[in-house]
Design a protein around this motif. Structure first.
Motif, PDB file in Angstrom:
ATOM      1  N   SER A   1      -4.185   7.157   5.341  1.00 38.25           N
ATOM      2  CA  SER A   1      -4.516   7.055   3.917  1.00 38.25           C
ATOM      3  C   SER A   1      -5.413   5.844   3.708  1.00 38.25           C
ATOM      4  N   ASP A   2      -6.473   6.039   2.947  1.00 36.24           N
ATOM      5  CA  ASP A   2      -7.435   4.967   2.664  1.00 36.24           C
ATOM      6  C   ASP A   2      -7.437   4.658   1.177  1.00 36.24           C
ATOM      7  N   LEU A   3      -7.488   3.365   0.865  1.00 34.48           N
ATOM      8  CA  LEU A   3      -7.663   2.948  -0.537  1.00 34.48           C
ATOM      9  C   LEU A   3      -9.049   2.353  -0.675  1.00 34.48           C
ATOM     10  N   HIS A   4      -9.845   2.980  -1.527  1.00 30.86           N
ATOM     11  CA  HIS A   4     -11.193   2.490  -1.812  1.00 30.86           C
ATOM     12  C   HIS A   4     -11.247   1.912  -3.219  1.00 30.86           C
ATOM     13  N   ALA A   5     -11.899   0.750  -3.357  1.00 32.31           N
ATOM     14  CA  ALA A   5     -12.234   0.209  -4.679  1.00 32.31           C
ATOM     15  C   ALA A   5     -13.753   0.379  -4.787  1.00 32.31           C
TER      16      ALA A   5
ATOM     17  N   THR B   1       0.813  -1.228   0.000  1.00 29.36           N
ATOM     18  CA  THR B   1       0.000   0.000   0.000  1.00 29.36           C
ATOM     19  C   THR B   1       0.842   1.272   0.000  1.00 29.36           C
ATOM     20  N   ILE B   2       1.987   1.221   0.708  1.00 30.39           N
ATOM     21  CA  ILE B   2       2.810   2.422   0.851  1.00 30.39           C
ATOM     22  C   ILE B   2       3.272   2.948  -0.516  1.00 30.39           C
TER      23      ILE B   2
ATOM     24  N   GLN C   1       4.248   2.980  11.586  1.00 25.66           N
ATOM     25  CA  GLN C   1       3.358   2.707  10.457  1.00 25.66           C
ATOM     26  C   GLN C   1       2.416   1.577  10.835  1.00 25.66           C
ATOM     27  N   LYS C   2       1.171   1.719  10.409  1.00 25.79           N
ATOM     28  CA  LYS C   2       0.180   0.667  10.696  1.00 25.79           C
ATOM     29  C   LYS C   2      -0.676   0.434   9.450  1.00 25.79           C
ATOM     30  N   PHE C   3      -0.988  -0.823   9.208  1.00 24.23           N
ATOM     31  CA  PHE C   3      -1.863  -1.198   8.086  1.00 24.23           C
ATOM     32  C   PHE C   3      -3.042  -2.004   8.618  1.00 24.23           C
ATOM     33  N   VAL C   4      -4.225  -1.705   8.136  1.00 21.74           N
ATOM     34  CA  VAL C   4      -5.391  -2.560   8.380  1.00 21.74           C
ATOM     35  C   VAL C   4      -5.928  -2.949   7.007  1.00 21.74           C
TER      36      VAL C   4
ATOM     37  N   VAL D   1      -7.916  -0.975   2.164  1.00 23.05           N
ATOM     38  CA  VAL D   1      -6.794  -0.853   3.102  1.00 23.05           C
ATOM     39  C   VAL D   1      -6.789   0.551   3.705  1.00 23.05           C
ATOM     40  N   SER D   2      -6.506   0.629   4.993  1.00 21.40           N
ATOM     41  CA  SER D   2      -6.181   1.909   5.633  1.00 21.40           C
ATOM     42  C   SER D   2      -4.772   1.802   6.173  1.00 21.40           C
ATOM     43  N   THR D   3      -4.023   2.882   6.027  1.00 18.95           N
ATOM     44  CA  THR D   3      -2.677   2.881   6.606  1.00 18.95           C
ATOM     45  C   THR D   3      -2.434   4.189   7.322  1.00 18.95           C
ATOM     46  N   TRP D   4      -1.773   4.096   8.469  1.00 18.63           N
ATOM     47  CA  TRP D   4      -1.462   5.275   9.285  1.00 18.63           C
ATOM     48  C   TRP D   4       0.049   5.467   9.308  1.00 18.63           C
ATOM     49  N   SER D   5       0.508   6.665   8.919  1.00 17.18           N
ATOM     50  CA  SER D   5       1.924   7.009   8.984  1.00 17.18           C
ATOM     51  C   SER D   5       2.101   8.030  10.092  1.00 17.18           C
TER      52      SER D   5
END
Lengths: 133, 127
Positions: free
Chosen positions: B107-111, B44-45, B71-74, B117-121
């Motif tokens: 940051s969120d990725l939407h399809a 995702t990054i 950094q965190k990913f869900v 995916v959501s990721t926190w930096s």
């Protein structure tokens, strides 16, 4: 594969990091910050030498996690970057990752990860959540 | 010092990003992953990095003092080749701890309407 049970220790894997790998990671990730490639630049901003991208170290820990569950079953993954991985020229640096299975509930397991480089812990509270098969 | 009025600022990309097998392969090969059917957990990054940085570009942060803290990913599901994402990034928080400024960008990725995916930096601006 070994059955995932709480408390299971997952044996360590060694990942080699060198300057060539930093260039490959920069190109794959888009992170072209010169502190990860240019020794003179890295030293000019007070670093001991070129350092690995924290996200490369985390990506390698992610590979360790993927090897437990399959990459499609990683649900959460987080880490703190507590110490830089210094990568001198013409040197292979070993990143050693090991893990331990934490709490299991609802078909999910927490995995605690330990990432060591030259006997120093480089990731803090590195952990993942995987979906069990 | 980050302008505190910027907390909550969101940027959503106008253009979508299509994930190619080639991009997954390039990322996977760096870490020795041989499964190219799904993206590695931190892939995702490579999609979100540019946007999360441009969101902070004129924020008042002293970039010469910024280090990546956390950094965190869900992942609601793994990213696969052919995924088409809209990326949105938000400055979620900015706080001061012992003189260091700590800024978190999500940051969120939407399809379509699905959040994949959501990721926190978390960035630390050293005092």
């Amino acid at each position: 594969m070994t059955k995932i049970v709480e408390g299971l220790e997952i044996s360590e894997e060694t990942y080699v990091i060198n300057r060539a790998l930093l260039v490959k990671y920069a190109n794959a990730s888009g992170d072209q910050n010169p502190i990860h490639q240019d020794e003179a630049f890295a030293k000019s901003v007070g670093l001991p030498d070129v350092i690995a991208h924290g996200m490369l170290t985390m990506a390698l820990a992610g590979k360790f996690l993927s090897d437990i569950s399959g990459p499609e079953n990683v649900l959460e993954f987080s880490a703190k970057f507590i110490k830089p991985v210094v990568v001198p020229a013409n040197t292979d640096v070993s990143l050693i990752i090991s893990g331990k299975v934490g709490e299991i509930s609802d078909g999910r397991a927490k995995i605690e990860l330990l990432a060591m480089c030259n006997e120093v812990k480089v990731l803090g509270v590195a952990k993942g959540v995987i979906k069990l098969q | 010092m980050l302008n505190p009025d910027l907390v909550g600022r969101t940027f959503t990309s106008a253009e979508s990003v299509t994930v190619t097998e080639q991009a997954i392969r390039k990322f996977a090969e760096v870490i020795g992953e041989t499964n190219f059917d799904v993206a590695p957990p931190t892939f995702t990054i490579s999609i979100t990095l540019d946007q999360s940085q441009s969101l902070l570009q004129d924020s008042g942060l002293d970039w010469t003092r910024v280090v990546h803290g956390e950094q965190k990913f869900v992942l609601n599901r793994a990213i696969v080749p052919g995924d088409v994402f809209i990326c949105s990034s938000t400055i979620e928080s900015a706080r001061n701890v012992a003189g260091n400024e700590i800024v978190t960008v999500r940051s969120d990725l939407h399809a379509d309407t699905q959040l994949v995916v959501s990721t926190w930096s978390t960035l630390v601006v050293r005092a």
